[in-house]
Design a protein around this motif. Sequence first.
Motif, mmCIF file in Angstrom:
data_model
loop_
_atom_site.group_PDB
_atom_site.id
_atom_site.type_symbol
_atom_site.label_atom_id
_atom_site.label_comp_id
_atom_site.label_asym_id
_atom_site.label_seq_id
_atom_site.Cartn_x
_atom_site.Cartn_y
_atom_site.Cartn_z
ATOM 1 N N GLY A 77 0.802 -1.209 0.000
ATOM 2 C CA GLY A 77 0.000 0.000 0.000
ATOM 3 C C GLY A 77 0.840 1.266 0.000
ATOM 4 N N ILE A 78 0.178 2.381 0.045
ATOM 5 C CA ILE A 78 0.817 3.691 -0.047
ATOM 6 C C ILE A 78 0.820 4.349 1.326
ATOM 7 N N HIS A 79 1.994 4.723 1.792
ATOM 8 C CA HIS A 79 2.106 5.390 3.092
ATOM 9 C C HIS A 79 1.344 6.718 3.054
ATOM 10 N N PRO A 80 0.687 7.079 4.148
ATOM 11 C CA PRO A 80 -0.065 8.348 4.174
ATOM 12 C C PRO A 80 0.793 9.570 3.877
ATOM 13 N N GLY A 81 2.093 9.455 4.165
ATOM 14 C CA GLY A 81 2.973 10.592 3.920
ATOM 15 C C GLY A 81 3.535 10.652 2.517
ATOM 16 N N ILE A 102 4.776 1.709 -1.069
ATOM 17 C CA ILE A 102 5.288 3.060 -1.314
ATOM 18 C C ILE A 102 5.571 3.703 0.044
ATOM 19 N N GLY A 103 6.831 4.050 0.289
ATOM 20 C CA GLY A 103 7.250 4.532 1.595
ATOM 21 C C GLY A 103 6.922 5.987 1.854
ATOM 22 N N HIS A 108 7.044 9.853 2.351
ATOM 23 C CA HIS A 108 7.646 10.977 1.637
ATOM 24 C C HIS A 108 8.171 10.595 0.247
ATOM 25 N N ALA A 109 7.780 9.435 -0.262
ATOM 26 C CA ALA A 109 8.073 9.123 -1.658
ATOM 27 C C ALA A 109 7.139 9.933 -2.549
ATOM 28 N N THR A 110 7.618 10.237 -3.764
ATOM 29 C CA THR A 110 6.815 10.973 -4.741
ATOM 30 C C THR A 110 6.721 10.155 -6.020
ATOM 31 N N ILE A 111 5.495 9.911 -6.468
ATOM 32 C CA ILE A 111 5.256 9.184 -7.712
ATOM 33 C C ILE A 111 4.487 10.123 -8.638
ATOM 34 N N GLY A 126 11.257 8.567 0.696
ATOM 35 C CA GLY A 126 11.990 9.678 0.094
ATOM 36 C C GLY A 126 12.378 9.492 -1.354
ATOM 37 N N CYS A 127 11.926 8.437 -2.013
ATOM 38 C CA CYS A 127 12.244 8.238 -3.420
ATOM 39 C C CYS A 127 11.433 9.190 -4.300
ATOM 40 N N PHE A 128 11.984 9.476 -5.483
ATOM 41 C CA PHE A 128 11.256 10.266 -6.479
ATOM 42 C C PHE A 128 11.185 9.458 -7.762
#
Length: 350
Positions: free
Chosen positions: A104-108, A123-124, A126-129, A144-146
């Motif tokens: 799933g996708i982390h709330p942050g 999806i960790g 502060h990651a951005t997709i 923190g990934c982009f």
Amino acid sequence: MSIRLGELVDRFGGQLIGSPDLCVTGIAPLSDAGSDQLSFLSNSKLRGQVALSKAAALIVCAQDHTGLADSYSGAFVLVDNPYVQFARVAQYFASLHAIPPETGIHPGASVSPYAHVDPTASIGSHATIEAEAVIGAHTVIGAGCFIGRGASVDAHSLIHPNVTIYDYCSIGLRAIVHSGAVIGADGFGFANERGNWIKIPQTGRVLIGNDVEIGANTSIDRGALADTVIEDGVKLDNQIQIGHNCHIGAHTAMAGCVGVAGSARIGKHCTFGGAAMVLGHLNIVDNVHISSGSLVTRSILEPGQYTGFYPLAKNADWEKTASIVRNLSSMREKIRQLEKIIKTLTEKSS
């Protein structure tokens, strides 16, 4: 968690000499293995350590097994390549102790509604997709990934925290990308106009195949017009630079701090030792092996081992050698003159 030796042999192959009911909890080097661990001997020079090892069992090849039973009382697993067997067994033990990531996708995290993220992906924070990006099944995108617009990361890949994947770059199945890696930054392309540098837009992509591993802080530049390509099974260590429009053949491996300049084309099953450098626009065929610290200044058209550096010496000796090298041209001319004189004298005497 303990595993029966018989189960390991059934799973990974080999000939077991000893009890199949003997249990081991992990794998360790000869000198460190405890009485409940498995070890391995992949270098014949270390045979002397076997007698001192406390390992419960030992992975060896048949040739090295000869004579070891007299000094070692544990079980043996005979295989063709102990180092490969060690790698597979180590992977298995690591998987048993691994903590699976939450799907799933982390709330942050920030995920565009126009991106496609498989429901089984993770999806960790502060990651951005970005929009149009595609994240495959069971893939992990660390904190923190982009992941840029239109980029894709295929199934069962692991992208560690703080990795940047630029727009429209593609990563295949089962990839591992370590923290700090940058995939798809602009290549170093500039035109010079009377001393001023004019930037050339880098509009190509980076295309990465299946089963590729990319080390921490490694950079792979996008192509200027065509794509930069990393084929299946390539292994890149930490702090490597791959320039724009390079093509790296399948199953090639590069150790730390290797640099490959733009548009170099490297074949399959090549290896590069640490800090080796390859100039741009060169071709290197399959099965070439470059020693650490070597500088490749020309294309290599035959397989083999290549080395290009001066052996280490005391500074005073190195300075003498450098002085001789600088004078080689004049020395050559003097030798040619002497050869002419000797030839003239020889003709006269005959």
